[in-house]
Design a protein around this motif. Structure first.
Motif, PDB file in Angstrom:
ATOM      1  N   ARG A 188      85.520  64.043  76.308  1.00 37.46           N
ATOM      2  CA  ARG A 188      85.725  62.607  76.130  1.00 37.46           C
ATOM      3  C   ARG A 188      86.938  62.381  75.275  1.00 37.46           C
ATOM      4  N   ARG A 202      81.233  67.476  75.428  1.00 34.93           N
ATOM      5  CA  ARG A 202      79.777  67.359  75.577  1.00 34.93           C
ATOM      6  C   ARG A 202      79.293  68.487  76.483  1.00 34.93           C
ATOM      7  N   ASN A 212      75.117  64.171  79.364  1.00 37.71           N
ATOM      8  CA  ASN A 212      74.801  63.027  78.499  1.00 37.71           C
ATOM      9  C   ASN A 212      73.932  63.395  77.294  1.00 37.71           C
TER      10      ASN A 212
HETATM   11 MG    MG Z   1      79.031  59.157  81.680  1.00 40.33          MG
END
Ligand code: MG
Ligand code: ATP
Length: 258
Positions: A188, A202, A212
């Motif tokens: 990210r 992540r 997630n």
């Molecule tokens: Mg996403």
């Protein structure tokens, strides 16, 4: 300043931190449940109420949940029309929640992305899957977030039946090629102007392809390579170029998109 935080739950970590900080800085701050705001739309006199009280803020911080984008954005738009400054505009909230539009713009920017299909009629499902490629396929609910509504289908048959099931409940879905080499990881990056100001990696929990955090994924500090940074900056620049083009070429006979 008179500040309104538009949030459904004052106990949420993000909401309570914003509230505490705003109070500490001396702002007259109120957390308002935006779903309990009702509006009066009339000639040159936009008004908004909350449990019988008429509201008026210099500024609002919207914390609109993905499930309530339409109503929440309408509340933010009403505040904008009343002259309040919003940390995020109603138009940008609606745009950012539109996964399909975001993918169309990313594709147009020329960066690498998973091939994506979008289909209306059930009878066109197999044809659209063929344009996306070979199984496995990732099927996504357009309105999903936090990894919910994202499924991996290993075969053509499984993909068709998953899509048919979602179509039967009138869900809008996207179909994507599965990026196997991601191996449950993603990066990210937050780009401000022409700089990456923050980044993280992540990693999905074992046995899961979705990274997630809400699904048990872990978050790691991550310093991006120059190539990765360039990719993030490039896509942000191209999207801004497109938005500027869109604004300049606005059809002035139509209502202005605030
Ligand atoms: Mg996403
Ligand atoms: N095409 C794909 N190939 C491999 N893994 C994927 C693919 N699409 C999604 N994933 C994995 O699933 C996770 C969830 O997908 P995605 O980010 O599209 O949905 P979301 O997190 O529910 O929505 P949003 O990011 O819009 O809030 C991604 O973070 C990624 O780890």
């Amino acid at each position: 300043m008179k500040l309104g935080i538009l949030s459904q739950d004052i106990n949420l970590y993000s909401t309570s931190r914003l509230y505490e900080t705003a109070k500490k800085r001396g702002h007259d701050t109120q957390v308002v449940s935006y779903l309990r705001c009702y509006m009066n739309i009339a000639k040159a006199n936009p008004r908004i109420f909350f449990r019988g009280d008429e509201l008026s803020f210099d500024s609002v911080i919207p914390r609109i949940a993905a499930t309530w984008t339409f109503y929440g954005a309408a509340v933010v738009r009403q505040f904008e029309l009343m002259g309040s400054l919003s940390a995020n505009s109603s138009a940008s909230i609606s745009r950012s929640r539109d996964k399909l539009r975001a993918l169309q713009l990313i594709g147009n920017s020329g960066v690498e992305m998973p091939v994506t299909g979008y289909v209306h009629f059930s009878r066109d499902i197999e044809a659209v899957l063929n344009t996306v490629g070979e199984p496995p396929f990732v099927i996504k609910l357009l309105e999903g977030t936090q990894g919910r509504g994202v499924v991996l289908t290993e075969t053509m048959e499984a993909a068709i039946s998953a899509i048919e099931t979602m179509k039967n409940i009138d869900a809008n879905i996207l179909i994507q090629e599965f990026i196997k080499e991601a191996d449950g990881e993603d990066i990210r990056a937050i780009v401000v102007g022409d700089k990456v100001v923050a980044s993280m990696k992540r990693k999905a929990k074992p046995g899961e392809f979705r990274s997630n955090v809400h699904l048990g994924g872990s978050v790691l500090n991550y310093e991006m390579t120059d190539e990765e940074k360039e990719c993030g900056i490039d896509v942000a620049e191209k999207i801004i170029e497109f938005l500027e083009y869109e604004i300049q070429n606005r059809d002035l006979s139509k209502p202005i998109d605030i």
